[in-house]
Write an enzyme that holds these catalytic residues in place. Structure first.
Site, PDB file in Angstrom:
ATOM      1  N   SER A   1     -16.445   3.149   8.239  1.00 15.87           N
ATOM      2  CA  SER A   1     -17.741   2.380   8.383  1.00 15.87           C
ATOM      3  C   SER A   1     -17.129   1.082   7.760  1.00 15.87           C
ATOM      4  O   SER A   1     -16.736   1.392   6.683  1.00 15.87           O
ATOM      5  CB  SER A   1     -18.516   3.415   7.729  1.00 15.87           C
TER       6      SER A   1
ATOM      7  N   TYR B   1     -25.503   5.709   2.279  1.00 15.33           N
ATOM      8  CA  TYR B   1     -24.334   5.696   3.139  1.00 15.33           C
ATOM      9  C   TYR B   1     -22.865   5.269   2.882  1.00 15.33           C
ATOM     10  O   TYR B   1     -21.263   5.448   3.785  1.00 15.33           O
ATOM     11  CB  TYR B   1     -24.846   5.217   4.730  1.00 15.33           C
TER      12      TYR B   1
HETATM   13  P1  NAP Z   1     -25.130   9.522  16.751  1.00 17.25           P
HETATM   14  O1  NAP Z   1     -25.313   8.045  17.853  1.00 17.25           O
HETATM   15  O2  NAP Z   1     -26.786   9.496  15.651  1.00 17.25           O
HETATM   16  O3  NAP Z   1     -24.359  11.060  17.203  1.00 17.25           O
HETATM   17  C1  NAP Z   1     -24.574  12.009  16.299  1.00 17.25           C
HETATM   18  C2  NAP Z   1     -24.077  13.275  16.197  1.00 17.25           C
HETATM   19  O4  NAP Z   1     -23.645  13.250  15.071  1.00 17.25           O
HETATM   20  C3  NAP Z   1     -24.670  13.844  17.515  1.00 17.25           C
HETATM   21  O5  NAP Z   1     -23.788  14.232  18.225  1.00 17.25           O
HETATM   22  C4  NAP Z   1     -25.455  14.603  16.343  1.00 17.25           C
HETATM   23  O6  NAP Z   1     -25.904  16.009  17.298  1.00 17.25           O
HETATM   24  C5  NAP Z   1     -24.634  15.225  15.484  1.00 17.25           C
HETATM   25  N1  NAP Z   1     -24.628  15.450  14.019  1.00 17.25           N
HETATM   26  C6  NAP Z   1     -25.738  15.057  13.331  1.00 17.25           C
HETATM   27  N2  NAP Z   1     -26.020  15.591  12.143  1.00 17.25           N
HETATM   28  C7  NAP Z   1     -25.016  17.254  12.789  1.00 17.25           C
HETATM   29  C8  NAP Z   1     -25.130  17.837  11.187  1.00 17.25           C
HETATM   30  N3  NAP Z   1     -25.243  18.261  10.688  1.00 17.25           N
HETATM   31  N4  NAP Z   1     -23.931  18.944  12.045  1.00 17.25           N
HETATM   32  C9  NAP Z   1     -22.852  19.234  13.145  1.00 17.25           C
HETATM   33  N5  NAP Z   1     -23.597  17.949  13.749  1.00 17.25           N
HETATM   34  C10 NAP Z   1     -24.388  16.551  14.069  1.00 17.25           C
HETATM   35  O7  NAP Z   1     -24.176   8.628  15.614  1.00 17.25           O
HETATM   36  P2  NAP Z   1     -23.008   7.851  16.241  1.00 17.25           P
HETATM   37  O8  NAP Z   1     -23.352   6.375  15.693  1.00 17.25           O
HETATM   38  O9  NAP Z   1     -22.822   7.920  17.210  1.00 17.25           O
HETATM   39  O10 NAP Z   1     -22.105   8.113  14.577  1.00 17.25           O
HETATM   40  C11 NAP Z   1     -20.777   8.767  14.654  1.00 17.25           C
HETATM   41  C12 NAP Z   1     -19.951   8.992  13.666  1.00 17.25           C
HETATM   42  O11 NAP Z   1     -19.891   7.257  13.219  1.00 17.25           O
HETATM   43  C13 NAP Z   1     -20.853   9.154  12.215  1.00 17.25           C
HETATM   44  O12 NAP Z   1     -20.121   9.391  11.246  1.00 17.25           O
HETATM   45  C14 NAP Z   1     -21.012   7.607  11.598  1.00 17.25           C
HETATM   46  O13 NAP Z   1     -21.428   7.271  10.690  1.00 17.25           O
HETATM   47  C15 NAP Z   1     -20.388   6.721  12.163  1.00 17.25           C
HETATM   48  N6  NAP Z   1     -20.354   5.441  12.201  1.00 17.25           N
HETATM   49  C16 NAP Z   1     -21.251   4.781  13.264  1.00 17.25           C
HETATM   50  C17 NAP Z   1     -21.927   3.825  13.728  1.00 17.25           C
HETATM   51  C18 NAP Z   1     -22.383   2.994  14.581  1.00 17.25           C
HETATM   52  O14 NAP Z   1     -22.765   1.479  14.630  1.00 17.25           O
HETATM   53  N7  NAP Z   1     -22.706   4.004  15.092  1.00 17.25           N
HETATM   54  C19 NAP Z   1     -20.418   2.822  12.383  1.00 17.25           C
HETATM   55  C20 NAP Z   1     -19.813   3.251  11.478  1.00 17.25           C
HETATM   56  C21 NAP Z   1     -19.527   4.400  11.542  1.00 17.25           C
HETATM   57  P3  NAP Z   1     -27.073  16.133  18.249  1.00 17.25           P
HETATM   58  O15 NAP Z   1     -27.091  15.353  18.936  1.00 17.25           O
HETATM   59  O16 NAP Z   1     -27.344  18.102  17.880  1.00 17.25           O
HETATM   60  O17 NAP Z   1     -28.206  15.662  17.319  1.00 17.25           O
END
Ligand code: NAP
Length: 250
Positions: free
Chosen positions: A145, A159
């Site tokens: 990130s 985080y």
């Molecule tokens: P998101 O939209 O909140 O989606 C999270 C996903 O992870 C969902 O499918 C959720 O399942 C699943 N999840 C949550 N807790 C879990 C657990 N304990 N075991 C298994 N699955 C779990 O998140 P995102 O934005 O796509 O982020 C994905 C990754 O990218 C993360 O590692 C995040 O830190 C990283 N990231 C994101 C951003 C950003 O701006 N979005 C920036 C930098 C890094 P459910 O659908 O069943 O709830």
């Protein structure tokens, strides 16, 4: 054992993980879609993967825990009998605040999933793909990130701390597995338009901060997924131990 390579993506029901699963399906992979609780979103992602010609399975499991990680890999073993790529994507931020005001149990949950879960998932993937253990090599891609170089003060320092560990995991494991046919890389997304911001208690984050990104907007989950697919591709055959920024100039 099928002809198509197989990828496991944790947290692939929604957001970046779902985009990675779908792009992987389009690139020729069969797909294991892990999710935490939103079965409907996972079903939709699975249907999109199948429409692209892939076999897809969904697996509900909490990958913060070894038991959940084993559930995912066992389901994959039974369905496909081979493994070519693992993306440790499942991650949470917790609720935005200063560290002093943050709930200690929430901090533990973030570290359990983002750090311990990534380590345990990478470990199971390595055990199956290492050439010295009968595997055919493959790829591990971790989700880092932009918070690593920002530190996320007043938002979620815990985080940012967890994602710093992802960079170290990527470096160390890439060197440990370089002789085993496995490349280990990470992508570091900046501000990406997913539901993670609403889950952090800041639903207006994209609208508020998008224009402050040098490129002038937030990124999409698909733009992050493209970078992940590149790192797993033959075009990246000499790339390992790298953290690729996908952050619009942040
Ligand atoms: P998101 O939209 O909140 O989606 C999270 C996903 O992870 C969902 O499918 C959720 O399942 C699943 N999840 C949550 N807790 C879990 C657990 N304990 N075991 C298994 N699955 C779990 O998140 P995102 O934005 O796509 O982020 C994905 C990754 O990218 C993360 O590692 C995040 O830190 C990283 N990231 C994101 C951003 C950003 O701006 N979005 C920036 C930098 C890094 P459910 O659908 O069943 O709830």
């Amino acid at each position: 054992m099928g002809d198509r390579p197989v990828i496991i993506v944790t947290g692939a029901g929604r957001g970046i993980g779902a985009a990675i699963a779908i792009k992987a399906a389009e690139a020729g992979y069969d797909v294991v879609i892990n999710y935490a609780g939103n079965a409907e979103a996972a079903k939709q992602t699975s249907a999109t993967c199948e429409a692209a010609g892939a076999k897809a399975i969904t697996v509900q499991a909490d990958v913060a825990k070894q038991e959940g990680v084993e559930t995912v890999f066992k389901a994959s073993d039974e369905a496909f009998g081979r493994l070519d790529a693992v993306v440790t994507n499942a991650g949470i931020t917790g609720v935005s605040s200063k560290l002093v005001d943050a709930d200690p149990e929430m901090i533990e949950r973030v570290i359990d999933l983002n750090v311990t879960g990534a380590l345990l998932t990478a470990r199971e993937g390595a055990a199956r793909m290492m050439t010295s253990r009968g595997g055919k090599g493959g790829n591990i891609v971790n989700l880092s990130s932009a918070s690593v170089w920002i530190g996320s003060p007043n938002d979620f320092v815990w985080y940012a701390t967890s994602k710093g560990s992802i960079d170290v995991l990527t470096l160390g494991l890439s060197r440990e597995l370089a002789g085993e046919g496995i490349r280990v890389n990470a992508v570091a997304p900046g501000l990406i338009d997913t539901e993670i911001h609403a889950s952090a208690g800041i639903p207006d984050r994209i609208a508020r901060l998008g224009s402050s990104v040098p490129i002038g907007r937030a990124g999409t989950a698909e733009e992050v997924a493209d970078a992940v697919l590149y790192l797993m591709s033959e075009q990246a055959s000499y790339v390992t131990g790298t953290v690729l920024k996908v952050a619009g100039g942040r």
